[in-house]
Design a protein around this motif. Structure first.
Motif, PDB file in Angstrom:
ATOM      1  N   UNK A  90      -2.867  -0.337   8.882  1.00  0.00           N
ATOM      2  CA  UNK A  90      -3.275   0.996   9.294  1.00  0.00           C
ATOM      3  C   UNK A  90      -4.210   1.679   8.317  1.00  0.00           C
ATOM      4  N   UNK A  91      -4.513   1.046   7.180  1.00  0.00           N
ATOM      5  CA  UNK A  91      -5.421   1.621   6.188  1.00  0.00           C
ATOM      6  C   UNK A  91      -6.838   1.118   6.439  1.00  0.00           C
ATOM      7  N   UNK A  92      -7.813   1.937   6.137  1.00  0.00           N
ATOM      8  CA  UNK A  92      -9.196   1.468   6.160  1.00  0.00           C
ATOM      9  C   UNK A  92      -9.461   0.672   4.891  1.00  0.00           C
ATOM     10  N   UNK A  93     -10.537  -0.106   4.910  1.00  0.00           N
ATOM     11  CA  UNK A  93     -10.886  -0.891   3.728  1.00  0.00           C
ATOM     12  C   UNK A  93     -11.159   0.017   2.522  1.00  0.00           C
ATOM     13  N   UNK A  94     -11.781   1.158   2.785  1.00  0.00           N
ATOM     14  CA  UNK A  94     -12.079   2.102   1.696  1.00  0.00           C
ATOM     15  C   UNK A  94     -10.805   2.670   1.079  1.00  0.00           C
ATOM     16  N   UNK A  95      -9.765   2.828   1.894  1.00  0.00           N
ATOM     17  CA  UNK A  95      -8.499   3.351   1.382  1.00  0.00           C
ATOM     18  C   UNK A  95      -7.735   2.317   0.565  1.00  0.00           C
ATOM     19  N   UNK A  96      -8.024   1.036   0.795  1.00  0.00           N
ATOM     20  CA  UNK A  96      -7.296  -0.034   0.109  1.00  0.00           C
ATOM     21  C   UNK A  96      -7.968  -0.474  -1.188  1.00  0.00           C
ATOM     22  N   UNK A  97      -9.309  -0.598  -1.164  1.00  0.00           N
ATOM     23  CA  UNK A  97     -10.026  -1.105  -2.330  1.00  0.00           C
ATOM     24  C   UNK A  97      -9.820  -0.157  -3.513  1.00  0.00           C
ATOM     25  N   UNK A  98      -9.422  -0.749  -4.654  1.00  0.00           N
ATOM     26  CA  UNK A  98      -9.219   0.040  -5.862  1.00  0.00           C
ATOM     27  C   UNK A  98      -7.796   0.559  -6.030  1.00  0.00           C
ATOM     28  N   UNK A  99      -6.953   0.310  -5.005  1.00  0.00           N
ATOM     29  CA  UNK A  99      -5.559   0.760  -5.088  1.00  0.00           C
ATOM     30  C   UNK A  99      -4.660  -0.407  -5.484  1.00  0.00           C
ATOM     31  N   UNK A 100      -3.508  -0.123  -6.156  1.00  0.00           N
ATOM     32  CA  UNK A 100      -2.564  -1.199  -6.453  1.00  0.00           C
ATOM     33  C   UNK A 100      -1.924  -1.709  -5.165  1.00  0.00           C
ATOM     34  N   UNK A 101      -1.485  -2.958  -5.181  1.00  0.00           N
ATOM     35  CA  UNK A 101      -0.983  -3.575  -3.964  1.00  0.00           C
ATOM     36  C   UNK A 101       0.310  -2.940  -3.469  1.00  0.00           C
ATOM     37  N   UNK A 102       0.983  -2.176  -4.319  1.00  0.00           N
ATOM     38  CA  UNK A 102       2.225  -1.547  -3.868  1.00  0.00           C
ATOM     39  C   UNK A 102       1.979  -0.401  -2.884  1.00  0.00           C
ATOM     40  N   UNK A 103       0.711  -0.177  -2.516  1.00  0.00           N
ATOM     41  CA  UNK A 103       0.402   0.830  -1.508  1.00  0.00           C
ATOM     42  C   UNK A 103       1.070   0.494  -0.179  1.00  0.00           C
ATOM     43  N   UNK A 104       1.313  -0.823   0.078  1.00  0.00           N
ATOM     44  CA  UNK A 104       1.969  -1.232   1.322  1.00  0.00           C
ATOM     45  C   UNK A 104       3.403  -1.705   1.082  1.00  0.00           C
ATOM     46  N   UNK A 105       3.919  -1.525  -0.126  1.00  0.00           N
ATOM     47  CA  UNK A 105       5.271  -2.005  -0.433  1.00  0.00           C
ATOM     48  C   UNK A 105       6.312  -1.136   0.274  1.00  0.00           C
ATOM     49  N   UNK A 106       7.261  -1.787   0.917  1.00  0.00           N
ATOM     50  CA  UNK A 106       8.343  -1.061   1.591  1.00  0.00           C
ATOM     51  C   UNK A 106       9.475  -0.819   0.592  1.00  0.00           C
ATOM     52  N   UNK A 107      10.049   0.400   0.599  1.00  0.00           N
ATOM     53  CA  UNK A 107      11.122   0.690  -0.364  1.00  0.00           C
ATOM     54  C   UNK A 107      12.362  -0.178  -0.190  1.00  0.00           C
ATOM     55  N   UNK A 108      12.527  -0.807   0.991  1.00  0.00           N
ATOM     56  CA  UNK A 108      13.689  -1.678   1.197  1.00  0.00           C
ATOM     57  C   UNK A 108      13.594  -2.982   0.419  1.00  0.00           C
ATOM     58  N   UNK A 109      12.377  -3.370   0.050  1.00  0.00           N
ATOM     59  CA  UNK A 109      12.216  -4.634  -0.692  1.00  0.00           C
ATOM     60  C   UNK A 109      12.745  -4.477  -2.108  1.00  0.00           C
TER      61      UNK A 109
END
Length: 664
Positions: A185-204
């Protein structure tokens, strides 16, 4: 008339297999008929025109591969027609068959980019040699186009089948493919430059990510199932493979993650896969509603979702009696699937006939949703072989949609794609290993001064030494290297080797080959300029050979690069002059120091008078312009003697010396 029968059969077989289309332009009826009869022995697809204007108009309307023309034509002469054709398609080879022997016609032909110049009456050996070269050129062009298309498909298969991201060594996202953007659901601009935990689920659990991180930092591959969250907080599950990518020194450069979405473990695809395994003789049909995106935009999401359900339910009953399907599935996005277990396997033509009937029944049926009625068209793909059945059907449907085909048989498409990909991957691994272990090397072929009788220069030629010590020429690896990141590394190695060799050879010149891909890369240009600035004595001993420039996209960049090189004292050579497109235009643009006469002209110079005359013309032109000439492919004493007698400045070839690991 005696002629090389083996060469004749080779030309004919290639022309037929490649469906090479030829346009022959000649105004004299008797010559037209006799030459057409001769050419028809080689080409099944042969059209004619009787004047230059008609020839040009036919070319505009038809995709010809080769043009053969006389010079003296009504309405528009052959050279003017050739010039206008080259303005439309600079790559098309043109052969001139003429009785004119004047030098100005020959020079004008070279200027235009004519590929062959045959004098009347036609000499069969000369015709065979010219046709062999031009047919081989057309074949290589078609083969290259096919290879590029296939490689694009391989990349597309991976991109469309999996989500892919890359991060730097600290875990910051540097790349995300479209599929990952869509599922997250993120655009490429919203993802580039961000840490990968931007999509990490708190249940993991944190322990899982700690294990992942420790594994990849140790240079190993991590595999597992990860629960992620989308931008709007929804959960999705992926089966992930995360791997480190190393640079040439074995240091981790980045990480790549490839994931398969397994959120709907019992989604339609999963159920279909289970049925494929369960059924003895499965028949799978995948389809798509044509212009589905337009329907979605016009009617809105809720109506279109209901339409898909109505369509799949009703469509199942529209199969003809001989091809009734067991199960139907709504795959979403206007896609659908039907599968059955054939009690007795039917012939493919019988299945195709039944599917055409099904498509016709769809056309004649109205699908109602509330107050709306829809008339729909479909495209279909079928698979009958169990191995990779769903993948084959998917690729078939993509092919049908892309090429606007009604029905495509998908069997074997996935297997073919994988086999070709495996070959390229094996070559890429070989290149990577060779770079890592310093087995990309330079060989040096001497260039002999025909006037002083000494070796004055060397051409640097790249070689790859495989694990078994076999020395491979660029033919076996360079094109595949261009697919990945290794081509630029190879270029840098070749440049470094040449510079290091020049430092220990104060009185010799060394030439390196640079392609459009090299020159148009800013980092490579800057590296070369930095080397020349730091080594001013070397600059005057370096020669840059410009390779065939059909692939040049940024002509101004190349021209400015050459201008700057000359400012450092670097000399410029034009490679393969005398055959192919654009050689003459390159002379005008680049004003070289050396012209390297193409091997195709030199190797038969002892027996081919046309080649001899062309080489003489090149020599005369070069002398007037102040260019030095180099004859390539000087393979024996007789060729060497003729080249010297012609006054060619330099000789290069196996008669002088084969390429050597070190200059002599």
């Amino acid at each position: 008339m005696k002629f090389d029968k083996e060469l004749f059969l080779k030309i004919r077989e290639t022309a037929i297999n490649e469906q090479i289309k030829v346009l022959y332009v000649e105004d004299k009826e008797d010559v037209l008929l006799s030459t057409k009869e001769l050419l028809s022995n080689f080409f099944e697809h042969l059209d004619t025109a009787t004047d230059g204007f008609e020839g040009l108009e036919k070319f505009k309307q038809n995709p010809y591969d080769i043009i053969i023309t006389d010079i003296n034509l009504p309405k528009m002469d052959g050279l003017e027609m050739a010039k206008k054709i080259k303005e439309i398609d600079k790559k098309i080879p043109i052969i001139v068959i003429t009785a004119f022997t004047k030098m100005e016609y020959l020079l004008e032909s070279i200027k235009i980019g004519v590929y062959g110049y045959i004098l009347k009456p036609i000499d069969m050996d000369q015709l065979l040699e010219t046709l062999n070269r031009v047919v081989e050129k057309v074949y290589l062009r078609k083969e290259r186009d096919r290879a590029v298309a296939l490689l694009e498909q391989y990349k597309k298969i991976i991109d469309e089948g999996f989500t892919v991201t890359k991060t730097d060594p600290t875990g910051v996202i540097t790349y995300a493919n479209d599929k990952f953007c869509k599922i997250s659901g993120y655009s490429r601009e919203e993802l580039i430059g961000k840490p990968h935990n931007i999509v990490r689920h708190p249940d993991m659990p944190k322990k899982a990510f700690k294990d992942l991180w420790n594994t990849i930092k140790a240079g190993k591959i991590w595999r597992g199932v990860v629960k992620n969250k989308t931008k709007d907080g929804k959960s999705f599950y992926v089966k992930a493979t995360v791997a480190p990518i190393f640079d040439e020194n074995g240091k981790i450069k980045e990480y790549i993650a490839v994931r398969e979405n397994i959120t709907d473990i019992v989604n339609p695809r999963k159920l279909i896969q289970d049925k494929i395994i369960e059924f003895s003789n499965p028949l799978l049909v995948l389809g798509a509603i044509e212009d589905f995106d337009d329907l979605e935009n016009l009617y809105g999401e809720s109506i279109i979702e209901e339409l898909q359900e109505v369509f799949v339910k009703k469509a199942k009953s529209l199969f003809p009696p001989q091809c009734q399907m067991n199960l139907s599935f709504n795959m979403g996005d206007g896609r659908f699937a039907f599968i059955k277990d054939q009690t007795e396997k039917k012939e493919i033509n019988e299945i195709l006939y039944a599917l055409k009937q099904f498509q016709e029944n769809i056309r004649n049926t109205k699908f109602s949703v509330g107050e709306y009625e829809f008339e729909l068209e479909t495209v279909l793909s079928l698979a009958t072989q169990k191995d990779h059945m769903f993948k084959n059907a998917e690729l078939g449907l993509k092919k049908a949609l892309k090429e606007k085909l009604d029905i495509v048989k998908g069997d074997g498409l996935y297997q073919t794609a994988i086999e070709n990909a495996k070959k390229n991957i094996a070559t890429l691994k070989m290149i990577k290993d060779a770079i890592k272990n310093d087995r990309i090397v330079s060989y040096f072929q001497p260039i002999y001064n025909n006037k002083t009788d000494i070796i004055e220069k060397y051409e640097s030629l790249v070689r790859l030494i495989d694990k078994d010590g076999k020395v491979l020429s660029p033919f076996f690896f360079l094109n595949v290297a261009k697919i990945g990141k290794y081509y630029k590394q190879i270029t840098r190695i070749v440049i470094k080797n040449a510079i290091e060799t020049l430092k220990i050879m104060p009185n010799k010149e060394i030439s390196i080959n640079l392609s459009a891909v090299d020159i148009e890369d800013e980092s490579i240009r800057n590296e070369i300029f930095a080397i020349l600035e730091n080594n001013p004595d070397i600059s005057k001993k370096l020669v840059v050979e410009l390779l065939e420039d059909e692939g040049i996209n940024q002509l101004n960049v190349v021209k400015n690069f050459i201008k700057k090189l000359k400012g450092f004292g670097v000399k410029i050579a034009i490679d393969d002059f005398g055959s192919g497109y654009s050689n003459f235009s390159r002379l005008i643009e680049y004003e070289p120091d050396y012209i390297k006469i193409d091997a195709s002209l030199i190797k038969d110079i002892t027996t081919n008078k046309n080649n001899l005359h062309i080489v003489e013309a090149i020599r005369d032109f070069a002398k007037k312009q102040g260019y030095k000439t180099v004859a390539e492919y000087v393979s024996n004493e007789e060729i060497f003697r003729i080249v010297k007698e012609l006054g060619i400045d330099y000789s290069q070839g196996y008669y002088i010396s084969e390429p050597l690991p070190e200059p002599i």
